[in-house]
Design a protein around this motif. Structure first.
Motif, mmCIF file in Angstrom:
data_model
loop_
_atom_site.group_PDB
_atom_site.id
_atom_site.type_symbol
_atom_site.label_atom_id
_atom_site.label_comp_id
_atom_site.label_asym_id
_atom_site.label_seq_id
_atom_site.Cartn_x
_atom_site.Cartn_y
_atom_site.Cartn_z
ATOM 1 N N THR A 25 3.045 2.180 3.289
ATOM 2 C CA THR A 25 1.823 2.673 2.407
ATOM 3 C C THR A 25 0.422 3.134 3.361
ATOM 4 N N ARG B 228 6.793 -2.550 2.159
ATOM 5 C CA ARG B 228 5.595 -1.534 1.212
ATOM 6 C C ARG B 228 4.477 -1.508 1.930
ATOM 7 N N ASP C 289 -9.093 1.322 3.893
ATOM 8 C CA ASP C 289 -7.951 1.315 3.329
ATOM 9 C C ASP C 289 -6.721 1.683 4.906
ATOM 10 N N GLU D 22 2.353 6.839 4.503
ATOM 11 C CA GLU D 22 0.951 7.713 3.649
ATOM 12 C C GLU D 22 0.060 7.694 3.940
ATOM 13 N N ARG D 23 -1.098 7.138 4.401
ATOM 14 C CA ARG D 23 -1.934 7.844 4.206
ATOM 15 C C ARG D 23 -2.161 7.748 5.682
ATOM 16 N N TRP E 39 -1.956 -7.684 -0.312
ATOM 17 C CA TRP E 39 -0.609 -7.457 -1.233
ATOM 18 C C TRP E 39 0.071 -8.876 -1.358
#
Length: 287
Positions: free
Chosen positions: A213, A209, A193, A216-217, A201
């Motif tokens: 992402t 993106r 992750d 954010e993770r 993707w």
């Protein structure tokens, strides 16, 4: 640069792919089309944008060769400049070839065998054993596999320091299985992750993106993304625009196709925040 997280490209940053992926591009076109592009032309395609996927760069290079055979009178730099002006990528390359008369275009399409190019590329790059394991079936040609000719660019002490001080992620155009092989070779353990590969993707670089992402993770406020192509830096710039709640730094690394003074200038044209000679210089840059 004060950052919470560091995201790394693989090719040209963690491992040298001059004699693997780039060699496979040249030789695949030659084997399928009977003629190929110059090695330095690969960088022209990369700089045009939209060719993070080396299979698609191979298809575009083959398209250029075949179009030239059918009467397209254009040097490769003009061809890639036209691609860049039209937004980059394989679709733009197809539109450049549309300058040919319709009969010539039809002959190019008949000879443009992307499935064959893909299979030959993978056979050259992976070698027989890995081809059977990852692609399934027998390879179309016998080869030892250029994947074994990828010198490691990052030092173990750099990996240790980066992972001790920051959250570390990976953003690559490689398929997941090939990313695993490279990361194991360099000794960088990244949870699934905390990475994006070709399989994760559809958009590809320079779409923001994946980078957003990952930020954010990590729950990071400031992220540095280090890559060896202009599209890597463009990815950071696009992430800045897409996610105003965070700061994204784009760092150019001069161990891929862009090198020396010319490489630094090229990275400056796309507003790189910094340029380093190799990935090991990141430690002095980041705080």
């Amino acid at each position: 640069m004060q950052v919470d997280a560091v995201v790394l490209d693989i090719d040209g940053v963690l491992v040298d792919v001059a004699d693997s992926y780039r060699r496979a591009i040249i030789e695949s076109i030659d084997r399928v089309c009977g003629r190929t592009i110059r090695r330095d032309a690969i960088q022209s395609f990369k700089d045009a944008g939209g060719f993070n996927n080396d299979w698609e760069l191979t298809y575009a290079g083959a398209l250029y060769v075949l179009a030239g055979r059918e009467g397209l009178r254009m040097e490769v730099d003009e061809f890639t400049d036209r691609i860049a002006a039209d937004g980059g990528g394989l679709d733009a390359a197809k539109r450049v070839v549309a300058d040919l008369p319709s009969v010539s275009q039809a002959r190019v399409r008949d000879q443009w065998d992307t499935d064959r190019l893909h299979d030959v590329f993978q056979a050259l790059y992976l070698g027989e054993e890995l081809y059977r394991e990852l692609e399934g079936g027998d390879p179309p040609i016998e080869a030892d596999g250029y994947i074994h000719d990828e010198p490691v660019l990052i030092e173990p002490s750099t990996i240790e320091s980066l992972t001790d001080r920051f959250d570390v992620g990976v953003l690559t155009g490689r398929p997941a299985a090939e990313a695993d092989i490279a990361l194991e070779r360099v000794g960088l353990d990244v949870p699934d992750d905390h990475r994006f590969t070709m399989d994760d993707w559809e958009e590809g670089k320079p779409h923001p993106r994946a980078l957003v992402t990952l930020a954010e993770r990590f729950d990071a406020d400031r992220v540095a993304f280090a890559g060896d192509t202009l599209d890597d830096v463009r990815t950071a710039r696009h992430a800045d625009a897409a996610d105003p709640t965070r700061v994204y730094y784009g760092v150019g690394v001069l161990t891929g196709g862009l090198t020396g003074t010319d490489g630094r200038r090229a990275f400056e044209t796309v507003n790189a925040d910094a340029v380093v000679a190799d990935v090991n210089e990141l430690l002095a840059l980041l705080t």
